[in-house]
Design a protein around this motif. Structure first.
Motif, PDB file in Angstrom:
ATOM      1  N   THR A  19     -49.423  50.460  31.032  1.00  0.00           N
ATOM      2  CA  THR A  19     -50.123  50.847  29.631  1.00  0.00           C
ATOM      3  C   THR A  19     -48.662  50.673  29.247  1.00  0.00           C
ATOM      4  N   PHE A  20     -48.784  50.306  27.655  1.00  0.00           N
ATOM      5  CA  PHE A  20     -48.112  50.994  26.906  1.00  0.00           C
ATOM      6  C   PHE A  20     -49.159  50.405  25.074  1.00  0.00           C
ATOM      7  N   GLU A  21     -48.502  50.588  24.175  1.00  0.00           N
ATOM      8  CA  GLU A  21     -49.199  50.807  23.284  1.00  0.00           C
ATOM      9  C   GLU A  21     -49.743  49.919  22.255  1.00  0.00           C
ATOM     10  N   ASP A  22     -48.022  48.644  22.391  1.00  0.00           N
ATOM     11  CA  ASP A  22     -48.651  47.060  22.169  1.00  0.00           C
ATOM     12  C   ASP A  22     -48.824  45.990  22.614  1.00  0.00           C
ATOM     13  N   HIS A  23     -49.779  46.068  23.059  1.00  0.00           N
ATOM     14  CA  HIS A  23     -50.073  46.141  24.135  1.00  0.00           C
ATOM     15  C   HIS A  23     -50.599  44.203  23.609  1.00  0.00           C
ATOM     16  N   SER A  24     -51.522  44.041  22.866  1.00  0.00           N
ATOM     17  CA  SER A  24     -51.733  43.077  22.226  1.00  0.00           C
ATOM     18  C   SER A  24     -51.028  41.866  21.337  1.00  0.00           C
ATOM     19  N   VAL A  25     -49.654  43.103  21.049  1.00  0.00           N
ATOM     20  CA  VAL A  25     -48.814  42.378  20.137  1.00  0.00           C
ATOM     21  C   VAL A  25     -47.690  41.346  21.059  1.00  0.00           C
ATOM     22  N   ASP A  42     -37.492  42.052  18.573  1.00  0.00           N
ATOM     23  CA  ASP A  42     -38.651  41.546  17.720  1.00  0.00           C
ATOM     24  C   ASP A  42     -39.636  41.174  18.612  1.00  0.00           C
ATOM     25  N   MET A  43     -40.948  41.965  18.996  1.00  0.00           N
ATOM     26  CA  MET A  43     -41.869  41.796  19.395  1.00  0.00           C
ATOM     27  C   MET A  43     -42.869  41.116  19.151  1.00  0.00           C
ATOM     28  N   GLY A  44     -42.846  40.931  17.748  1.00  0.00           N
ATOM     29  CA  GLY A  44     -43.570  39.495  17.455  1.00  0.00           C
ATOM     30  C   GLY A  44     -42.983  38.277  16.885  1.00  0.00           C
ATOM     31  N   THR A  45     -41.621  38.427  16.172  1.00  0.00           N
ATOM     32  CA  THR A  45     -41.110  36.749  15.849  1.00  0.00           C
ATOM     33  C   THR A  45     -39.541  37.003  17.272  1.00  0.00           C
TER      34      THR A  45
END
Length: 659
Positions: free
Chosen positions: A114-120, A312-315
């Motif tokens: 588990t980690f915080e930004d799984h949805s990202v 960058d996990m978003g880009t």
């Protein structure tokens, strides 16, 4: 300040539950000091003991989460609850156990995924997995280890990694030229970048590539990076972010953590990283701080992650080049804009607009009006005004500038005084700032200086059809620095300035590439290591019995110097005391066969000598500077018959301060 228990709780609401679990494990695996803290744990955690552990963790910058035995548990808790290091298999991130093979399940049995930004991550999974294809493990063949670290593609045939990774399989040969190290069985080490070192992933030779060249390695005072050339790597280069991220931004580190070789608790290693090491991982985390010089993140890393990319996990853009882990649960990376700037310098060709047209067959010359912004050698560079040596009888022999402004040729961070009769430089003086020095790739074109009459210079006609090299008096790298570390223009201008024939004296090619450069490298490295600023004076020893070259059209009048001298002036940062050390290098027999008559000298040697000996040989007077010479003697005879002349065969032979 170390990371506090309150901060850990703020970042993870499940922290206390994880703390209890870790304390139970500590009874088996922790050192006695922390077992005592765990004993009797009931109503609440013993925060004082863990604050002490945090202080221990704050003592140094380390790659491993477990480098401090007293502090290992604080790191273990944070990385267990917040930052898994996820495996990759067949280019896919294994972020959950559903559908995995029995082998993968066994490897990951004890891991918390588990980690915080799984949805990202899930939103951008396809992009991130595609970007990960550009990241590979630097495998070594004929070497003395399996692999060196991680590297990733930044251009079609260029990979970036860390300096300390490149140093595991290469060595500096001269200047900024690197070669692969000697390996087993008398063969050079071979390096291959393989992105398919993943669990349960078949190899595909079309996806990996041999490293064919170590193009550039940063200096010790520069960001920890190096560029390698690869052949036909089967991936698209990563895009480098043009600006730094915001604090708290989701990121991931893609690389190859290795099992820590030190005495680490096996249970906690398996919990954090599973059971397989040296394979590709995707480690989620967040940006902690971001400046123009440093990116800090909290993703989980170990040795082997050196050279990893921070994305960058978003880009999917590359945000930085991971180079070290810090205690206090932070990791350090070179920011992407810094990597991009170094890559631009590497690929850039030097363009010097101040070039004057010349007749066919003549040597090009820089325009006289192209040096208006050059300030030359700074006599107060070391904090006090240090006068140049008195040139004595040579003063009348200095070549004048055509505009009547004097005899000093001012360049970027250095100056030259040219001899009219010899058509070669009599004296050069350069300022070196070791903290800001940039080891850029060699690029430049030799030219005459348009500020001097051509009859007072000698160009390429001196170096045709013979084994003489154009020996830089001011070394190419010495003036390559700027107050602003992002100021590429000044650095490139300084390098281009060194490629003037007014800064060149003929030297046998073997001398130019080995002994002469070797001494300058030591002086330069010393300035970096001790944060010294250095002023260096250099020149040839002109003698009446110097010989001319045989059959050298256009250069028959040029006398070839047999010896060279150098003085390095430094000011100690701790005491402010000056140190002025003198050196002599002799061609010896190396150029005997090129002269009109044979002559015999001893084998070529490098000596550290008192400044008084250089005065006697050159006719110059160094005045009060002699008082800062650790080998200072009153007379030449005292030096010759005493122990004041030291043969230099390595850095250990040099005397920089009085003993």
């Amino acid at each position: 300040m170390p990371l506090t228990m309150q901060e850990l709780r703020r970042r993870d609401p499940n922290f206390d539950a994880a703390l209890q679990k870790a304390l139970i494990a500590a009874k088996k695996h922790a050192p006695a000091s922390l077992q005592a803290a765990a004993h009797g744990f009931g109503a609440g955690p013993n925060e004082a003991a863990f604050e002490t552990a945090a202080d221990a963790l704050g003592s140094g910058r380390l790659e491993s989460a477990f480098a401090s035995r007293e502090g290992f548990m604080l790191e273990a808790i944070v990385r267990t609850t917040l930052r898994p290091s996820l495996y990759m298999s067949k280019d896919k991130v294994l972020s959950e156990t559903a559908g995995l093979s029995g082998i993968a399940l066994q490897i990951m049995e004890e891991m918390d995924l588990t980690f915080e930004d799984h949805s990202v991550f899930e939103t951008n999974r396809a992009t991130l997995e595609t970007r990960a294809r550009a990241v590979g493990r630097l495998n070594l063949y004929n070497g003395f280890r399996e692999y060196a670290g991680t590297g990733w593609l930044v251009d079609t045939d260029i990979v970036v990694t860390n300096r300390h990774v490149a140093e595991l399989f290469s060595r500096r040969w001269m200047n900024d030229v690197w070669e692969f190290s000697d390996g087993a069985f008398g063969r050079k080490v071979e390096v291959r970048l393989n992105p398919l070192e993943q669990i349960e992933t078949p190899d595909d030779p079309t996806r990996s590539a041999f490293v064919t060249e170590v193009i550039w390695v940063a200096g010790m005072a520069e960001p920890d990076m190096a560029f390698l050339r690869v052949h036909a790597f089967g991936a698209q280069p990563l895009d480098l972010a043009t600006k730094g991220p915001q604090g708290g931004e989701p990121v991931a580190v893609i690389g190859y953590p290795a099992r820590d070789p030190r005495d680490n608790p096996e249970h906690l290693i398996d919990t954090f990283f599973g059971e397989a090491f040296g394979v590709k991982r995707f480690a989620p985390g967040r940006v902690m701080t971001s400046t123009a010089w440093m990116l800090e993140h909290d993703a989980s890393t170990l040795g082997g992650n050196s050279g990893s990319v921070v994305v960058d996990m978003g880009t999917g853009e590359a945000l930085g080049l991971h180079f070290a882990g810090a205690a206090e649960v932070s990791n350090s990376a070179v920011p992407a804009p810094t990597v991009a700037a170094a890559l631009r310098r590497l690929k850039a060709s030097i363009s010097v607009p101040a070039i004057v047209a010349v007749e066919a067959g003549e040597t090009e010359a820089s325009r006289a009006d192209g040096f208006a912004d050059r300030t030359g050698y700074d006599r107060a560079f070391l904090g006090a005004d240090l006068p140049l040596p008195d040139l004595g009888a040579w003063t009348a022999d200095l070549a004048p500038l055509k505009d009547g402004s004097g005899t000093e040729l001012r360049y970027c961070h250095f100056s030259v005084w040219q001899s009219r009769s010899r058509r070669l430089p009599l004296l050069t003086a350069v300022n070196i700032d070791g903290q800001r020095l940039r080891r850029i790739s060699r690029s430049g074109q030799w030219r005459l200086d348009g500020r001097l009459d051509t009859k007072h210079q000698i160009g390429n006609e001196l170096y045709q059809s013979n084994p003489l090299d154009r020996g830089h008096m001011v070394r190419r790298l010495d003036p390559c620095w700027s107050e602003d570390l992002t100021d590429d223009e000044t650095v490139l201008k300084a390098q281009a300035d060194t490629f003037h024939y007014t800064n060149s004296v003929p030297q046998h090619k073997n001398l130019n590439q080995r002994d002469w450069v070797g001494l300058e490298d030591y002086i330069l490295d010393a300035s970096e290591e001790y944060d010294f600023k250095v002023s260096v004076l250099t020149g040839p020893v002109f003698r009446d019995d110097d010989r001319r070259l045989k059959h050298q059209p256009g250069a028959e009048d040029i006398l070839i110097p047999r010896e060279f001298w150098k003085i390095a002036i430094m000011r100690r940062a701790d005491t402010g005391a000056l140190s002025a050390t003198g050196y002599v290098l002799s061609h010896g027999e190396m150029i005997g066969g090129l002269t009109e008559a044979e002559f015999v000298l001893g084998d070529y040697e490098t000596y550290q000598v008192p400044l008084t000996l250089i005065e006697d040989a050159t006719g110059l007077d160094f005045g009060d500077l002699k008082g800062a010479d650790p080998l200072h003697v009153a007379t030449r005879n005292e030096a010759v018959f005493g122990r004041q002349v030291t043969r230099v065969r390595g850095a250990a032979d040099l005397t920089l301060t009085r003993r």
